[in-house]
Every structure is written in structure tokens, then in C-alpha cells.
Design a protein around this motif. Structure first.
Motif, PDB file in Angstrom:
ATOM      1  N   SER A  86       0.809  -1.032   0.067  1.00  0.00           N
ATOM      2  CA  SER A  86      -0.020  -0.227  -0.122  1.00  0.00           C
ATOM      3  C   SER A  86       0.918   1.387   0.100  1.00  0.00           C
ATOM      4  O   SER A  86       0.636   2.376   0.841  1.00  0.00           O
ATOM      5  N   PRO A  87       1.710   1.395  -0.834  1.00  0.00           N
ATOM      6  CA  PRO A  87       2.579   2.497  -0.937  1.00  0.00           C
ATOM      7  C   PRO A  87       1.942   3.938  -1.113  1.00  0.00           C
ATOM      8  O   PRO A  87       2.523   4.711  -0.630  1.00  0.00           O
ATOM      9  N   ASP A  88       0.817   3.776  -2.040  1.00  0.00           N
ATOM     10  CA  ASP A  88       0.095   5.017  -2.185  1.00  0.00           C
ATOM     11  C   ASP A  88      -0.640   5.452  -1.059  1.00  0.00           C
ATOM     12  O   ASP A  88      -1.142   6.598  -1.152  1.00  0.00           O
ATOM     13  N   ASN A  89      -0.747   4.510   0.168  1.00  0.00           N
ATOM     14  CA  ASN A  89      -1.491   5.345   1.061  1.00  0.00           C
ATOM     15  C   ASN A  89      -0.775   5.989   2.392  1.00  0.00           C
ATOM     16  O   ASN A  89      -1.095   6.154   3.285  1.00  0.00           O
ATOM     17  N   LYS A 122       2.755  26.481  -1.110  1.00  0.00           N
ATOM     18  CA  LYS A 122       3.696  26.219  -2.349  1.00  0.00           C
ATOM     19  C   LYS A 122       3.930  24.422  -2.095  1.00  0.00           C
ATOM     20  O   LYS A 122       4.076  23.915  -3.060  1.00  0.00           O
ATOM     21  N   LEU A 123       4.258  23.884  -1.094  1.00  0.00           N
ATOM     22  CA  LEU A 123       4.408  22.431  -0.793  1.00  0.00           C
ATOM     23  C   LEU A 123       3.422  21.722  -1.618  1.00  0.00           C
ATOM     24  O   LEU A 123       3.411  20.615  -2.021  1.00  0.00           O
ATOM     25  N   LEU A 124       2.030  22.216  -1.458  1.00  0.00           N
ATOM     26  CA  LEU A 124       0.753  21.604  -1.882  1.00  0.00           C
ATOM     27  C   LEU A 124       0.953  21.283  -3.743  1.00  0.00           C
ATOM     28  O   LEU A 124       0.196  20.526  -3.944  1.00  0.00           O
ATOM     29  N   THR A 125       1.621  22.408  -3.998  1.00  0.00           N
ATOM     30  CA  THR A 125       1.745  22.237  -5.509  1.00  0.00           C
ATOM     31  C   THR A 125       2.906  21.410  -5.916  1.00  0.00           C
ATOM     32  O   THR A 125       3.124  21.066  -7.196  1.00  0.00           O
ATOM     33  N   LYS A 126       3.673  20.873  -5.159  1.00  0.00           N
ATOM     34  CA  LYS A 126       4.976  20.146  -5.479  1.00  0.00           C
ATOM     35  C   LYS A 126       4.721  18.809  -5.841  1.00  0.00           C
ATOM     36  O   LYS A 126       3.863  18.162  -5.261  1.00  0.00           O
ATOM     37  N   PRO A 127       5.229  18.096  -6.652  1.00  0.00           N
ATOM     38  CA  PRO A 127       5.068  16.901  -6.934  1.00  0.00           C
ATOM     39  C   PRO A 127       5.219  15.755  -5.446  1.00  0.00           C
ATOM     40  O   PRO A 127       6.014  16.062  -4.828  1.00  0.00           O
ATOM     41  N   VAL A 128       4.471  14.692  -5.687  1.00  0.00           N
ATOM     42  CA  VAL A 128       4.347  13.796  -4.501  1.00  0.00           C
ATOM     43  C   VAL A 128       5.700  12.999  -4.591  1.00  0.00           C
ATOM     44  O   VAL A 128       6.148  12.793  -5.518  1.00  0.00           O
ATOM     45  N   SER A 129       6.562  12.783  -3.397  1.00  0.00           N
ATOM     46  CA  SER A 129       7.606  12.159  -3.455  1.00  0.00           C
ATOM     47  C   SER A 129       7.699  11.227  -2.469  1.00  0.00           C
ATOM     48  O   SER A 129       6.933  11.129  -1.380  1.00  0.00           O
ATOM     49  N   LYS A 137      16.969   9.146  -0.020  1.00  0.00           N
ATOM     50  CA  LYS A 137      16.497  10.470  -0.422  1.00  0.00           C
ATOM     51  C   LYS A 137      15.022  10.490  -0.932  1.00  0.00           C
ATOM     52  O   LYS A 137      14.767   9.318  -1.377  1.00  0.00           O
ATOM     53  N   ALA A 138      14.384  11.563  -0.873  1.00  0.00           N
ATOM     54  CA  ALA A 138      12.942  11.806  -1.692  1.00  0.00           C
ATOM     55  C   ALA A 138      13.092  11.472  -3.178  1.00  0.00           C
ATOM     56  O   ALA A 138      14.209  12.164  -3.671  1.00  0.00           O
ATOM     57  N   LYS A 139      12.056  10.877  -3.492  1.00  0.00           N
ATOM     58  CA  LYS A 139      12.376  10.852  -5.233  1.00  0.00           C
ATOM     59  C   LYS A 139      10.761  11.215  -5.815  1.00  0.00           C
ATOM     60  O   LYS A 139       9.801  10.549  -5.163  1.00  0.00           O
ATOM     61  N   SER A 140      10.540  11.921  -6.789  1.00  0.00           N
ATOM     62  CA  SER A 140       9.318  12.164  -7.451  1.00  0.00           C
ATOM     63  C   SER A 140       8.646  11.039  -7.848  1.00  0.00           C
ATOM     64  O   SER A 140       9.374  10.060  -8.412  1.00  0.00           O
ATOM     65  N   VAL A 141       7.243  10.907  -7.497  1.00  0.00           N
ATOM     66  CA  VAL A 141       6.443   9.704  -8.005  1.00  0.00           C
ATOM     67  C   VAL A 141       6.146   9.922  -9.236  1.00  0.00           C
ATOM     68  O   VAL A 141       6.132   9.018 -10.107  1.00  0.00           O
ATOM     69  N   HIS A 142       5.562  11.175  -9.569  1.00  0.00           N
ATOM     70  CA  HIS A 142       4.978  11.496 -10.957  1.00  0.00           C
ATOM     71  C   HIS A 142       4.873  12.950 -10.916  1.00  0.00           C
ATOM     72  O   HIS A 142       4.513  13.692 -10.139  1.00  0.00           O
ATOM     73  N   PRO A 143       5.580  13.422 -11.847  1.00  0.00           N
ATOM     74  CA  PRO A 143       5.492  15.008 -12.073  1.00  0.00           C
ATOM     75  C   PRO A 143       4.262  15.944 -12.019  1.00  0.00           C
ATOM     76  O   PRO A 143       4.108  16.880 -11.580  1.00  0.00           O
ATOM     77  N   LYS A 144       2.966  14.836 -12.385  1.00  0.00           N
ATOM     78  CA  LYS A 144       1.758  15.763 -12.281  1.00  0.00           C
ATOM     79  C   LYS A 144       0.864  15.421 -11.061  1.00  0.00           C
ATOM     80  O   LYS A 144      -0.164  15.914 -11.002  1.00  0.00           O
ATOM     81  N   ILE A 145       1.240  14.423 -10.441  1.00  0.00           N
ATOM     82  CA  ILE A 145       0.647  14.093  -8.986  1.00  0.00           C
ATOM     83  C   ILE A 145       1.300  15.175  -7.937  1.00  0.00           C
ATOM     84  O   ILE A 145       2.510  14.843  -7.767  1.00  0.00           O
TER      85      ILE A 145
END
Length: 147
Positions: A86-89, A122-129, A137-145
Motif C-alpha cells: 500500500s505505498p500509495d497510502n 507552495k508545498l501543496l503544488t509540488k510533486p508527491v515524492s 532520499k526523496a524521489k518524485s513519484v510522478h511530475p503531475k501528481i
């Protein structure tokens, strides 16, 4: 999270492993300054005094322990959710780029608090990582999410 996990391990019927799939767990960080603040080669030469007060009274030992604790909690929770498929949770929102008065926990002026609100928006507009288990380290999941 710990209580939920304990209840699952105790086979409490009200807490089943699928509980992780039914909720979005959001972890909000309080922000940090640059994660690469100290050079390991330099730090290996420090004595006790430098570890305690640093070069500018920055308390490197406290900084490192505080950051490590936050990072370990994030890494642990990400691992738990990955293991439960459940990584998306699980979502960790943290700003590692704070500087100046925004990085201080004891400056509660109206201006600074307003700037913190703007930073949060501003953080709310950043991609989920998510934490990369190989690098930590943090890595972006998808640039549009976004967060």
C-alpha cells in the motif's frame, strides 16, 4: 501507526491489515534546512566541543540526531506501507529547503508565520515524492501528481 500495527499483530478483529488500504496516512514535517549541511570528512576531525557547538553555535550533534530521527520514521513508515503493498497510502510532506528565519522554530512574528503559510501552500503544488530505499532520499513519484 504504532497502535494500529500493535492491534493488527494482536489479531484484534477491528484492526485488519487491509486497514492500511482504506486510509491515506499523511505525515507532515516541520521543515529542515539543507540535508547536506555537514561534510563527513571535516566532521571526522572535530573534537567534542565542535560537535556540541559547531563553528557558529549551530549544535551539529543535535541537528544530526533530530534529522536522523525524522528520516528514520519516514523510512520505517514507507517500508511498512511498501511491505503491505500500500505505498500509495502513505504520504510524507516535508520541506528540506528552509533557510533564514523560516528554518527557526522560535521566530513567531506575523511576517514569519505568514511566510510559513505561503511555504506550506507552495508545498501543496509540488510533486508527491517517496523515500528511495536505495539512497534514503526523496524521489518524485510522478511530475503531475502533487501533494
Amino acid at each position: 501507526m504504532s497502535q494500529v500495527t500493535k492491534q493488527i499483530h494482536k489479531n484484534n478483529p477491528d484492526f485488519v491489515p487491509s486497514l492500511y488500504e482504506r486510509f491515506l496516512f499523511i505525515s507532515l514535517g516541520t521543515g529542515t534546512t539543507s540535508a547536506e549541511k555537514y561534510d563527513a570528512k571535516e566532521a571526522s576531525q572535530w573534537g567534542a566541543l565542535k560537535w556540541l557547538i559547531g563553528f557558529d553555535f549551530s549544535s551539529p550533534l543535535i541537528d544530526i540526531f533530530s534529522q536522523a530521527s525524522s528520516d528514520m520514521v519516514d523510512f520505517h513508515l514507507a517500508t511498512v506501507f511498501q511491505a503491505l503493498q500500500s505505498p500509495d497510502n502513505y504520504l510524507r510532506i516535508q520541506d528540506d529547503t528552509l533557510s533564514g528565519t523560516l528554518a527557526s522554530v522560535d521566530i513567531a512574528t506575523s511576517e514569519n508565520l505568514n511566510d510559513l503559510v505561503k511555504g506550506g501552500q507552495k508545498l501543496l503544488t509540488k510533486p508527491v515524492s517517496r523515500v528511495d530505499f536505495d539512497t534514503g532520499k526523496a524521489k518524485s513519484v510522478h511530475p503531475k501528481i502533487t501533494n
